[in-house]
Write a protein that holds these residues in place. Structure first.
Motif, PDB file in Angstrom:
ATOM      1  N   GLY A  10       0.792  -1.228   0.000  1.00 52.98           N
ATOM      2  CA  GLY A  10       0.000   0.000   0.000  1.00 52.98           C
ATOM      3  C   GLY A  10       0.821   1.273   0.000  1.00 52.98           C
ATOM      4  O   GLY A  10       0.264   2.369   0.016  1.00 52.98           O
ATOM      5  N   MET A  11       2.159   1.147   0.017  1.00 54.42           N
ATOM      6  CA  MET A  11       3.000   2.356   0.016  1.00 54.42           C
ATOM      7  C   MET A  11       3.326   2.777  -1.413  1.00 54.42           C
ATOM      8  O   MET A  11       3.424   1.937  -2.304  1.00 54.42           O
ATOM      9  CB  MET A  11       4.311   2.092   0.764  1.00 54.42           C
ATOM     10  CG  MET A  11       4.152   1.988   2.261  1.00 54.42           C
ATOM     11  SD  MET A  11       5.753   1.928   3.083  1.00 54.42           S
ATOM     12  CE  MET A  11       5.240   1.845   4.793  1.00 54.42           C
ATOM     13  N   ASN A  12       3.531   4.093  -1.602  1.00 53.97           N
ATOM     14  CA  ASN A  12       3.958   4.565  -2.927  1.00 53.97           C
ATOM     15  C   ASN A  12       5.481   4.374  -3.043  1.00 53.97           C
ATOM     16  O   ASN A  12       6.149   4.049  -2.053  1.00 53.97           O
ATOM     17  CB  ASN A  12       3.512   6.016  -3.154  1.00 53.97           C
ATOM     18  CG  ASN A  12       4.187   6.975  -2.193  1.00 53.97           C
ATOM     19  OD1 ASN A  12       5.354   6.793  -1.844  1.00 53.97           O
ATOM     20  ND2 ASN A  12       3.466   7.985  -1.753  1.00 53.97           N
ATOM     21  N   PRO A  13       6.047   4.536  -4.253  1.00 59.50           N
ATOM     22  CA  PRO A  13       7.479   4.253  -4.443  1.00 59.50           C
ATOM     23  C   PRO A  13       8.390   5.064  -3.513  1.00 59.50           C
ATOM     24  O   PRO A  13       9.381   4.534  -3.003  1.00 59.50           O
ATOM     25  CB  PRO A  13       7.725   4.615  -5.912  1.00 59.50           C
ATOM     26  CG  PRO A  13       6.401   4.405  -6.574  1.00 59.50           C
ATOM     27  CD  PRO A  13       5.375   4.801  -5.554  1.00 59.50           C
ATOM     28  N   ALA A  14       8.038   6.333  -3.250  1.00 61.80           N
ATOM     29  CA  ALA A  14       8.889   7.158  -2.365  1.00 61.80           C
ATOM     30  C   ALA A  14       8.852   6.601  -0.941  1.00 61.80           C
ATOM     31  O   ALA A  14       9.896   6.482  -0.278  1.00 61.80           O
ATOM     32  CB  ALA A  14       8.414   8.605  -2.390  1.00 61.80           C
TER      33      ALA A  14
END
Ligand SMILES: Nc1ncnc2c1ncn2[C@@H]1O[C@H](COP(=O)(O)OP(=O)(O)OP(=O)(O)O)[C@@H](O)[C@H]1O
Ligand SMILES: [Mg+2]
Length: 281
Positions: free
Chosen positions: A206-210
């Motif tokens: 659920g995390m974005n790439p950053a």
């Protein structure tokens, strides 16, 4: 893992170096059946002190079931799970979860499990209170010992929140945290139990790439700071390939490959298992 040659002399430094390669966890031919289904079948794996090891595989491969077996959620149907702490090796297969936690295995959950109505700080304090050095009497009558322990628990909880970049949200209700912050809080709670082996179940889900990139750095820094061994389940292959020293690949409950990320990436059975999956191994 490449362990640096001991720089300082003295018993502490040499003891650390001696212990670096020893086996911390040994899973020996473990099977777990649910009715007619073998979720995990004849799985063997080892983790040495200080290692960061990945456990990967397609959906339904049995990865979370391995964590549930390691943490006492289910007993194994067959096989042994040996864990070493303070020179003592015990078969922890089927031991109660709180005893395994006290023995030094901490975990996070694929489906986040927080006390959503409590504050971020209280979530960490509760996890830490499993090991408090005062009894019921002290807690009921708020003795000086209780107060001293409480102050220490708050200090240590705030330190963990600082490390997980959550210090400024200590007073917030857990349910109001972003998804990424909730995953960070799960790790803070696991660290509060003072594990020597940390099990992370899809920490980047659920995390974005950053956020994932930041988490990757955080995991490696936690290992150094707390002298942890880490077993990591993760579908994000960029994270896995970047930080894991060794990998085990599960498919249909069976270990189909193990080795360095490069060895595993080229393994024909791994390529076959991931065909049709989105993950780019
Ligand atoms: N308590 C249970 N009762 C019955 N079947 C179960 C139970 N726990 C897991 N299973 C089954 O065992 C298999 C392995 O599940 P598991 O959750 O370990 O897979 P996973 O590798 O973690 O998958 P994912 O990547 O989707 O999280 C699945 O078929 C699952 O339905
Ligand atoms: Mg899972």
């Amino acid at each position: 893992m490449a362990h640096p040659a001991p720089q300082a002399s003295g018993p502490a430094a040499s003891e650390q170096a001696d212990r670096a390669g020893e086996t911390l966890l040994s899973v020996d031919k473990v099977t777990r059946n649910f009715g007619g289904l073998s979720a995990v079948s004849n799985v063997s794996l080892q983790i040495r002190r200080g290692e960061l090891v990945g456990l990967i595989g397609p959906n339904g491969a049995g990865k979370t079931t391995v964590f549930n077996l390691l943490t006492g959620v289910y007993p194994p149907s067959h096989g042994a799970i040996e864990f070493t702490r303070d020179d003592r090796t015990r078969d922890i297969g089927g031991m109660a979860p709180h005893r395994i936690c006290a023995a030094g295995i901490g975990r996070t959950f694929q489906n986040i499990r927080l006390f959503k109505d409590l504050s971020v700080l209280d979530n960490v304090k509760i996890a830490m209170q499993a090991n408090v050095p005062y009894g019921l009497f002290a807690a009921m009558f708020h003795t000086p010992k209780f107060h001293k322990a409480e102050v220490e628990i708050v200090d240590r909880s705030m330190e963990l929140l600082g490390i997980m970049n959550l210090a400024d949200k200590a007073g917030a209700q857990a349910r109001n945290l972003s998804y990424g912050d909730q995953r960070h809080l799960e790790i803070a709670r696991a660290l509060a139990t003072e594990p020597t082996l940390l099990l992370l179940d899809e920490p980047a889900a659920g995390m974005n790439p950053a956020e994932t990139s930041q988490l990757t750095d955080l995991i490696t820094s936690l290992r150094e700071r707390f002298k942890l061994s880490i077993l990591l389940i993760e579908h994000d292959m960029s994270l896995v390939m970047r930080i894991c020293e060794r990998l085990y690949v599960l498919d249909h409950g069976v270990v189909i490959a193990s080795g360095s990320p490069d060895e595993v990436r080229r393994h024909p059975k791994v390529i076959e298992a991931y065909l049709g999956e989105e993950a780019d191994v």
